[in-house]
Design an enzyme around this catalytic site. Structure first.
Site, PDB file in Angstrom:
ATOM      1  N   PRO A  18     -88.960  67.385 -81.822  1.00 15.51           N
ATOM      2  CA  PRO A  18     -91.029  67.269 -82.364  1.00 15.51           C
ATOM      3  C   PRO A  18     -91.935  67.642 -81.955  1.00 15.51           C
ATOM      4  O   PRO A  18     -92.236  67.057 -80.579  1.00 15.51           O
ATOM      5  CB  PRO A  18     -90.678  65.604 -83.413  1.00 15.51           C
ATOM      6  CG  PRO A  18     -89.260  65.806 -83.863  1.00 15.51           C
ATOM      7  CD  PRO A  18     -88.486  66.227 -82.011  1.00 15.51           C
ATOM      8  N   SER A 257     -96.105  57.854 -75.390  1.00  9.68           N
ATOM      9  CA  SER A 257     -94.515  58.963 -75.876  1.00  9.68           C
ATOM     10  C   SER A 257     -93.952  58.732 -77.207  1.00  9.68           C
ATOM     11  O   SER A 257     -94.874  58.054 -78.045  1.00  9.68           O
ATOM     12  CB  SER A 257     -93.577  58.081 -74.496  1.00  9.68           C
ATOM     13  OG  SER A 257     -92.719  58.800 -74.124  1.00  9.68           O
ATOM     14  N   LYS A 258     -93.776  59.373 -77.122  1.00  6.22           N
ATOM     15  CA  LYS A 258     -92.505  60.061 -77.664  1.00  6.22           C
ATOM     16  C   LYS A 258     -91.806  59.090 -78.027  1.00  6.22           C
ATOM     17  O   LYS A 258     -91.241  58.491 -79.760  1.00  6.22           O
ATOM     18  CB  LYS A 258     -91.363  61.547 -77.974  1.00  6.22           C
ATOM     19  CG  LYS A 258     -92.314  62.474 -78.173  1.00  6.22           C
ATOM     20  CD  LYS A 258     -90.816  63.741 -77.984  1.00  6.22           C
ATOM     21  CE  LYS A 258     -91.692  65.008 -78.473  1.00  6.22           C
ATOM     22  NZ  LYS A 258     -91.042  66.100 -78.531  1.00  6.22           N
ATOM     23  N   ARG A 259     -90.997  58.244 -77.392  1.00  6.01           N
ATOM     24  CA  ARG A 259     -90.736  56.997 -77.759  1.00  6.01           C
ATOM     25  C   ARG A 259     -91.252  56.058 -78.474  1.00  6.01           C
ATOM     26  O   ARG A 259     -89.814  54.666 -78.821  1.00  6.01           O
ATOM     27  CB  ARG A 259     -89.727  56.298 -76.138  1.00  6.01           C
ATOM     28  CG  ARG A 259     -91.367  55.528 -75.103  1.00  6.01           C
ATOM     29  CD  ARG A 259     -90.452  55.281 -74.382  1.00  6.01           C
ATOM     30  NE  ARG A 259     -91.177  54.675 -73.953  1.00  6.01           N
ATOM     31  CZ  ARG A 259     -91.671  55.469 -71.938  1.00  6.01           C
ATOM     32  NH1 ARG A 259     -91.392  56.455 -71.720  1.00  6.01           N
ATOM     33  NH2 ARG A 259     -93.114  54.379 -71.609  1.00  6.01           N
TER      34      ARG A 259
END
Length: 500
Positions: A18, A257-259
């Site tokens: 994504p 961050s994506k996390r």
């Protein structure tokens, strides 16, 4: 801007999942720069890391960019004079220039195995030295290389970095930055599977696509000396480089961050992915306005402005080089501002799919009447579901307990009495407009010895089935006289059962 070349900039994401909102901000700054200078904004997909590529990711990236209004002039699905715009379809160009660099003595084949590279790093770590390749294959003789080839080892190709001196690069945001060559690595340009690394691929593509300016995250700044010297090694004119500040978490600790997607902070979900902003009911204009404000300013105190104005005034000199905190709470305010300024018909058009996705069957005539009532009360499009979804329910859900009806400093008896009188007064009401209804109910409250807020709160619960709604009397006008009377009878029946 002193560069006289036509402005051509690119956003070049890897289709590995994504789209991150930081990627959207990078694309936005490139797009604003291109539009300001009447240049071209190009989308290029850098998919040379085949192991990390995710099916469908490319399509998602293109859809997201268009949702944000960041239309690209050339790209994978629309083509252009410098295509193809997907790196895996351009492998012969990278292989050609990697081999040319080897022939010119500016790069070399490296036959070291991953096991040996791991061992080298472990030994360097024990000695307290900087990790990295030890240039074992840099000075192999022709005979030694031939022997490796005879073993069937497929080499990578590494660039020969200078071993001494300094490389001084120029960044449009940070000015001159100096790097010691001895601290740089002989980076891999072409992998053993024939796919390039970013270092070589983006330079070949930027040259062939006549990119004038490279604007990317400042995480790439440490790699700039390698890229700078690669341009020199091939002998091509470099584009101008500008390294943009990265987005930090709302608490200022670390990169967004994506996390962090799906986590909450201070009770609010941390939004990281482009799709999360779409799903959360934000307007694309508001998100673009919000992102433009992060790390760049209009040169005054303006925070709420149309995209056309930011295009007109966009200048890299006002980009703050420091990494920027992601003030997500500011987006709610901006989104509310944008919602309030939309024409009613436009806002209704945007609210319709939100209501339909929530399971409601939307009557546009009703929605056009409801929209002005919620326009100043919602911060996101999604808020309309809780605020005004009851207008579109197939079956009205009345209050389920007396506690939902009884107002402060009232009891069951006074509540029942107020409902009965309200029903009788509204039944004979001949003018069913919000002004007439409010006047009638204010008079009734005085007659019953109640505060207006007590009677109005009771009617709100009875007519809407919820404690919070759009303005009461405008709501009653839209619901209609017969249905309002029916709902009040349902509430009266509930209170009668309690009184018994």
């Amino acid at each position: 801007m002193t560069d006289t070349r036509p402005v051509r900039v690119r956003f070049a994401p890897s289709p590995t999942g994504p789209l991150h909102i930081g990627g959207v901000r990078t694309a936005l700054f490139n797009w604003l720069f291109a539009r300001h200078h009447n240049g071209k904004f190009i989308l290029r997909l850098e998919d040379t890391d085949q192991k990390r590529s995710v099916p469908g990711s490319a399509e998602h990236i293109m859809q997201a960019l268009r949702w944000f209004g960041l239309d690209f002039d050339e790209g994978p699905d629309i083509g252009g004079p410098y295509g193809p715009y997907v790196q895996s379809e351009r492998l012969e160009h990278y292989q050609q220039w990697a081999n040319w660099l080897v022939e010119q003595g500016k790069a070399y084949p490296c036959y070291c195995s991953s096991e040996r590279l791991k061992q080298v790093n472990e030994e360097k770590e024990k000695r307290g030295e900087q990790k990295g390749y030890d240039r074992h294959c840099r000075n192999l003789t022709a005979e030694e290389r031939a022997a490796k080839e005879a073993e069937g080892i497929q080499p990578v190709i590494r660039f020969k970095m200078p071993l001494e001196g300094e490389t001084v690069v120029n960044d449009l945001i940070r000015g001159h930055v100096t790097f010691e060559n001895a601290l740089q690595q002989d980076a891999v340009l072409l992998k053993s599977d024939g796919f390039p690394t970013y270092a070589l691929a983006h330079i070949v593509d930027d040259h062939m696509m006549e990119i004038s300016h490279v604007m990317r995250s400042n995480e790439w700044l440490p790699s700039l000396p390698l890229h700078w010297l690669l341009w020199d090694a091939i002998g091509w004119e470099r584009p101008a480089y500008a390294h943009l500040p990265v987005l930090l978490n709302p608490n200022g600790k670390g990169k967004l961050s994506k996390r962090h997607s799906g986590f909450t902070q201070d009770g609010k979900q941390v939004l990281v992915l482009a799709q999360e902003f779409i799903d959360a009911g934000y307007l694309p204009e508001a998100v673009v306005n919000f992102l433009t404000n992060i790390g760049w300013s209009m040169g005054d105190d303006s925070e709420y402005f149309p995209t056309a104005e930011s295009i007109k005034r966009f200048d890299l000199s006002r980009v703050n080089p420091a990494d920027s905190v992601f003030p997500i709470e500011k987006l709610d305010w901006l989104n509310g501002m944008w919602i309030r300024d939309l024409p009613v018909e436009d806002l209704a058009r945007r609210l319709r799919p939100v209501l339909e996705n929530a399971g409601f069957e939307v009557n546009m005539d009703v929605l056009l009447k409801v929209t002005p009532l919620v326009q100043t009360r919602i911060k996101t499009l999604n808020d309309v579901v809780d605020m005004a979804g009851f207008f579109f329910r197939e079956e009205f859900i009345p209050p389920q307990s007396a506690d939902e009806l009884i107002q402060k400093k009232m009891d069951s008896e006074s509540t029942l009495n107020a409902l009965e009188h309200a029903h009788d007064h509204l039944k004979v009401q001949t003018i069913w407009t919000h002004d007439a209804l409010e006047a009638a109910m204010r008079a009734l409250a005085e007659e019953l010895g109640l505060k207006a807020g007590q009677l109005f709160g009771l009617l709100r619960s009875a007519v809407t089935g919820q404690l919070v709604s759009p303005p009461l009397f405008e709501t009653m006008e839209i619901v209609g006289q017969d249905e309002v009377l029916r709902r009040i009878r349902l509430a009266t029946n509930l209170m009668s059962a309690v009184a018994e």
